[in-house]
Write an enzyme that holds these catalytic residues in place. Structure first.
Site, PDB file in Angstrom:
ATOM      1  N   ASP A   1       0.833  -1.291   0.145  1.00 42.46           N
ATOM      2  CA  ASP A   1       0.176  -0.164  -0.091  1.00 42.46           C
ATOM      3  C   ASP A   1       0.931   1.232   0.037  1.00 42.46           C
ATOM      4  OD1 ASP A   1      -3.017  -0.415  -0.021  1.00 42.46           O
ATOM      5  OD2 ASP A   1      -2.580  -1.418   1.944  1.00 42.46           O
TER       6      ASP A   1
HETATM    7  C1  BGC Z   1      -0.098   1.150   6.265  1.00 49.47           C
HETATM    8  C2  BGC Z   1      -0.271   0.144   5.530  1.00 49.47           C
HETATM    9  C3  BGC Z   1      -1.858  -0.083   5.188  1.00 49.47           C
HETATM   10  C4  BGC Z   1      -2.270   1.269   4.591  1.00 49.47           C
HETATM   11  C5  BGC Z   1      -3.677   1.077   4.590  1.00 49.47           C
HETATM   12  C6  BGC Z   1      -0.751   2.604   5.791  1.00 49.47           C
HETATM   13  O1  BGC Z   1      -0.454   3.680   6.578  1.00 49.47           O
HETATM   14  O2  BGC Z   1       1.249   1.562   6.435  1.00 49.47           O
HETATM   15  O3  BGC Z   1       0.149  -1.015   6.222  1.00 49.47           O
HETATM   16  O4  BGC Z   1      -2.295  -0.997   4.320  1.00 49.47           O
HETATM   17  O5  BGC Z   1      -2.087   2.429   5.598  1.00 49.47           O
HETATM   18  O6  BGC Z   1      -4.651   2.455   4.336  1.00 49.47           O
HETATM   19  C1  NOJ Z   2      -1.910  -3.867   5.299  1.00 54.38           C
HETATM   20  C2  NOJ Z   2      -2.810  -3.961   4.338  1.00 54.38           C
HETATM   21  O1  NOJ Z   2      -4.435  -4.324   4.961  1.00 54.38           O
HETATM   22  C3  NOJ Z   2      -2.738  -4.824   3.168  1.00 54.38           C
HETATM   23  O2  NOJ Z   2      -3.800  -4.837   2.126  1.00 54.38           O
HETATM   24  C4  NOJ Z   2      -1.412  -4.518   2.423  1.00 54.38           C
HETATM   25  O3  NOJ Z   2      -1.243  -5.454   1.664  1.00 54.38           O
HETATM   26  C5  NOJ Z   2      -0.112  -4.268   3.577  1.00 54.38           C
HETATM   27  N1  NOJ Z   2      -0.705  -3.467   4.559  1.00 54.38           N
HETATM   28  C6  NOJ Z   2       1.060  -3.976   2.935  1.00 54.38           C
HETATM   29  O4  NOJ Z   2       1.076  -2.705   2.612  1.00 54.38           O
END
Ligand code: BGC
Ligand code: NOJ
Length: 817
Positions: free
Chosen positions: A490
């Site tokens: 993400d």
């Molecule tokens: C986090 C991610 C997460 C994303 C979801 C980010 O700030 O680091 O792990 O998947 O937010 O919105």
């Molecule tokens: C948490 C999110 O829920 C997931 O969708 C994503 O793949 C991972 N973070 C890595 O960014």
């Protein structure tokens, strides 16, 4: 290092013996619609279906002391005026004993102070929208004691977002009703207008008094540590109008020496039909007819006991579908109990509500929920089926997906929107896993709308094809998939270019997005398309299979030609067409995700790229605490990379051990014939195997956490964000299907062990399509050949076909070198 508890595998419990765990160690109650989070000191909150829109009780994240607000019971010895709480918090008094048992769907907290012992069991009965707190109090004095009991919950004004922010309104809207005759407090804020639901908090005993206004109960400038009402031993019969409605019962109990008294509290959610909201109908008084029947039922200890037994039986039955006996205790307890349990919780809640996810920002993730199915589908296939249909119904006609949907409405979330270009492909993986588990090919014919629009229905099979098309319609300059806002990672936001701190990395795209390409999606496409091909061949749809074989081949060629860095796979091309995850970069030279995906998809098999790639992963990314996401982490902000470089080095997406990705490498190692390494990686992040590191690891030793701080972080080895992570599903897949080697196929159950040499034997019992497979795996003895016997008859294939319908049990004996 200090341990805070121990596993009781027979009872399927983790037993915490010290209340001051490094972080709250929590449990989840509820399996269907009503959920309750509870920590080892009674902290937590409850909600119905949707942690944002139907929050029953209020929790304070990020408070000091942490884990603030919960499901509390205060005990006061009336003669001495001494008081404490049964769960240690919020009073944090000195205790004569303390023990918290987190079990499957229940938590029992025992403690003793002033020779008065209490044991509170919290659970949500199956198919009910309520939770029971059953307390047993015992007097260990040699004299009679008079005690007062004060229960406590603080109600949330339903929408957890508004509840935490909109005080000019909130302080004016709180409403309750109190019925002393049934010892029930009803929370009915906004019921007078558009809501037809309310909360209730009842108790099996007659009331000495009650309180429903927080300020009266606690006292202004007092705290939960010493509420005035408890201090004085007198409830104030306060009636909340506005401000902060709470529920507190005051009960008086006299106990002879060694006498025990049992009291039941019931906290729950209920709805009335619009036409039956009030009674009498023209009044504003809550119609309690329906709910009071429930309340009466659960005031009977016999019914509570039955419900508790039913819950235990439910979990025993669920977990009996897959059990193992191996030489390793950590593997056994995680696979038999906790990993499957966590798979259920992640399936139910996606990434919405934990002690790290506030339940407000995130509904059900498209990517997340599809992956959760991979670890859950064997437990309750019917629920997985429904989830697949729900997810597919939010898909767009382009094949694209809303990144999230709200569980209450099952509608795609417009705020976050679409264009996470990996999303649609996950639907293929979940559906194929479901098909392999169940053989229910009819699901492919289900008519499913797009964006929940009536009359837009197409078959699920068409939806899956659109998922592939979505990728193929979005290829970049190297013939690799465009990344969109982000792929699995993400925080790899290659079209974002954000210089403005108030922008969201997730939703801001300042570039058209026609250049940046993802090697992760490329691998994922090959992985998913190969599964679709297998399906088409199984369905005898030869033309389709041929068509996609071509697409697969082209993608593999593009990967090998433009995505191979010499010793590992690149991660991406950024918007300038520069490489990401290459030895040419100073930082972020090698990433785990593209290695995992490309190898699971067997990209470059003919060129034997796997061995080289895995050696690179081992050399550059593996640590004793798990495998890092990339290395070296970014030490400064990179406009062209986005959120990934916003985290300090070693945390979260900037080079932590992002546990979700580790099983991909375990799988790749197992597939590449290196079971020792696969298993070694498995143990590095197995929470039970890390239990002795509790002071460093800090999160629960029975549950996977999303992330463990990487080598470059000052807190290397510290876990964060436990519970709601794709780590649960993928680790279950890695250990059960690839290491233990038991994996469902379209044609039967395949058994292909890839276990360490030190394992001389192990057993697995697996329910598959209604048949119990009792599997024994042994090492060959001298002079013997590897073999596979099914019910005593030698077979040549590792895939065991389904037996005759009349047969419900099959014995398999496998001998491995
Ligand atoms: C986090 C991610 C997460 C994303 C979801 C980010 O700030 O680091 O792990 O998947 O937010 O919105
Ligand atoms: C948490 C999110 O829920 C997931 O969708 C994503 O793949 C991972 N973070 C890595 O960014």
């Amino acid at each position: 290092m200090k341990k805070y508890g121990y596993f009781d595998d027979l009872r399927k419990e983790y037993i915490i013996t010290h209340p001051d765990t490094p972080l709250p160690w929590i449990n989840y109650l509820g399996t269907d619609s009503y959920f309750s989070l509870i920590s080892n000191t009674g902290g937590g909150y409850s909600f119905y279906k949707d942690a944002r829109y139907r929050r029953l009780t209020r929790y304070r994240y990020n408070n000091t002391p942490f884990d603030s607000n919960g499901k509390y019971i205060y005990i006061r010895e009336n003669k001495t005026g001494k008081f404490w709480s049964t769960t240690w918090q919020p009073t944090r008094h000195t205790m004569e004993m303390y023990q918290c048992q987190h079990g499957l769907g229940y938590t029992t907290i025992q403690s003793q102070a002033e020779k008065i012992h209490s044991k509170v069991t919290y659970f949500v009965p199956l198919n009910e929208n309520l939770e029971i707190w059953k307390i047993k109090i015992t007097n260990h004095h040699t004299h009679t004691v008079d005690i007062s009991l004060f229960s406590f919950v603080e109600f949330c004004l339903w929408d957890a977002q508004g509840d935490a922010t909109n005080f000019q309104r909130n302080f004016n809207i709180g409403e309750v009703e109190i019925d002393s005759a049934t010892s029930t407090i009803y929370h009915k804020t906004e019921y007078r207008e558009r809501r037809n639901h309310f909360a209730f908090f009842s108790c099996s005993e007659p009331l000495k008094g009650y309180d429903t206004q927080r300020e009266k109960f606690i006292g202004s400038y007092h705290s939960m540590e010493s509420p005035v009402v408890v201090e004085n031993g007198n409830s104030l019969k306060s009636h909340a109008h506005g401000w902060a409605p709470i529920g507190s019962h005051h009960i008086e109990v006299t106990l002879e020496p060694e006498q025990t008294k049992e009291i039941i509290f019931i906290l729950g959610y209920s709805e009335n039909k619009k036409s039956e909201k009030f009674s009498p109908p023209d009044s504003q008084i809550l119609n309690k007819d329906k709910v009071n029947q429930k309340i009466t039922y659960y005031k009977d200890p016999k019914n509570v006991e039955d419900a508790f037994i039913a819950l235990k039986r439910y979990w025993d039955q669920l977990l009996s579908k897959f059990t193992i006996k191996t030489p390793d205790v950590h593997t056994n307890r995680m696979v038999n109990i906790w990993n499957q349990y966590q798979c259920m919780v992640t399936f139910n809640l996606s990434r919405s509500a934990s002690f790290f996810e506030s339940g407000i920002g995130r509904g059900m993730g498209f990517r997340d929920s599809n992956q959760d199915i991979l670890g859950f589908v064997h437990l309750i296939p019917e629920k997985a089926r429904q989830r697949i249909l729900d997810l597919a119904s939010t898909q767009m006609p382009s094949g694209g997906a809303y990144h999230q949907y709200q569980p209450l409405t099952k509608r795609g979330n417009h705020e976050l929107g679409s264009n996470f270009n990996d999303d649609p492909l996950w639907l293929i993986l979940s559906t194929v896993a479901y098909l392999k588990e169940t053989g229910d090919f009819d699901i492919l014919k289900e008519d499913i709308p797009f964006e929940n629009q009536k009359n837009s229905e197409k078959s699920l099979l068409t939806h899956l094809e659109l998922s592939l098309k979505y990728t193929l319609d979005r290829l970049g300059p190297h013939g690799l998939p465009l990344i969109g806002r982000a792929d699995w990672n993400d925080c790899l936001n290659l079209n974002c270019f954000s210089e403005e701190p108030n922008q969201s990395f997730q939703t801001t795209a300042n570039k058209e997005g026609k250049i940046a390409e993802s090697l992760f999606i490329a691998g994922q496409f090959v992985y998913a398309a190969k599964q679709m091909n297998e399906l088409f061949i199984y369905l005898k749809m030869v033309d389709k299979a041929n068509h996609y074989s071509g697409a697969i081949q082209k993608m593999e060629e593009a990967i090998v030609q433009h995505g191979w860095d010499g010793e590992w796979f690149l991660r991406a091309y950024d918007d300038r067409g520069h490489k990401v995850g290459s030895h040419e970069n100073n930082e972020g030279q090698i990433y785990i995700e593209s290695q995992g995906m490309c190898l699971m998809a067997e990209v470059g098999k003919k060129m034997k790229l796997a061995t080289k790639t895995l050696a690179s992963v081992h050399r550059h990314l593996a640590t004793p605490h798990g495998i890092m996401l990339h290395h070296p982490p970014y030490t400064r902000y990179h406009l062209e990379l986005g959120e990934i470089s916003s985290y300090p080095p070693g945390y979260k997406e900037n080079g932590s051990i992002f546990c979700h990705t580790n099983p991909w490498i375990m799988i790749a190692e197992a597939m590449n014939g290196n079971p020792e390494q696969a298993y070694n990686y498995y143990l590095r992040i197995n929470p039970s195997a890390r239990e002795h590191l509790s002071d460093l690891h800090r999160c629960e030793p029975y549950i996977y956490a999303q992330t463990i701080a990487g080598y470059d972080a000052p807190t290397f080895g510290e876990a964060k964000n436990s519970w709601l992570t794709g780590t649960a599903a993928w680790n279950f897949v890695a250990i059960s299907q690839y290491i233990l080697g038991i994996h469902p196929t379209f044609n039967g159950l395949a058994i292909e062990p890839k276990v360490p040499q030190t394992w001389l034997e192990y057993k697995v019992s697996r329910l598959f399509r209604g048949v119990i497979y009792s599997i024994e795996v042994k090492r060959v003895e001298e002079g013997e050949n590897p073999s596979c016997e099914v019910d005593g008859i030698q077979v040549n294939s590792s895939t065991i076909p389904l037996p005759d319908v009349s047969k419900k049990e099959v014995k398999v004996l496998i001998k491995i070198p």
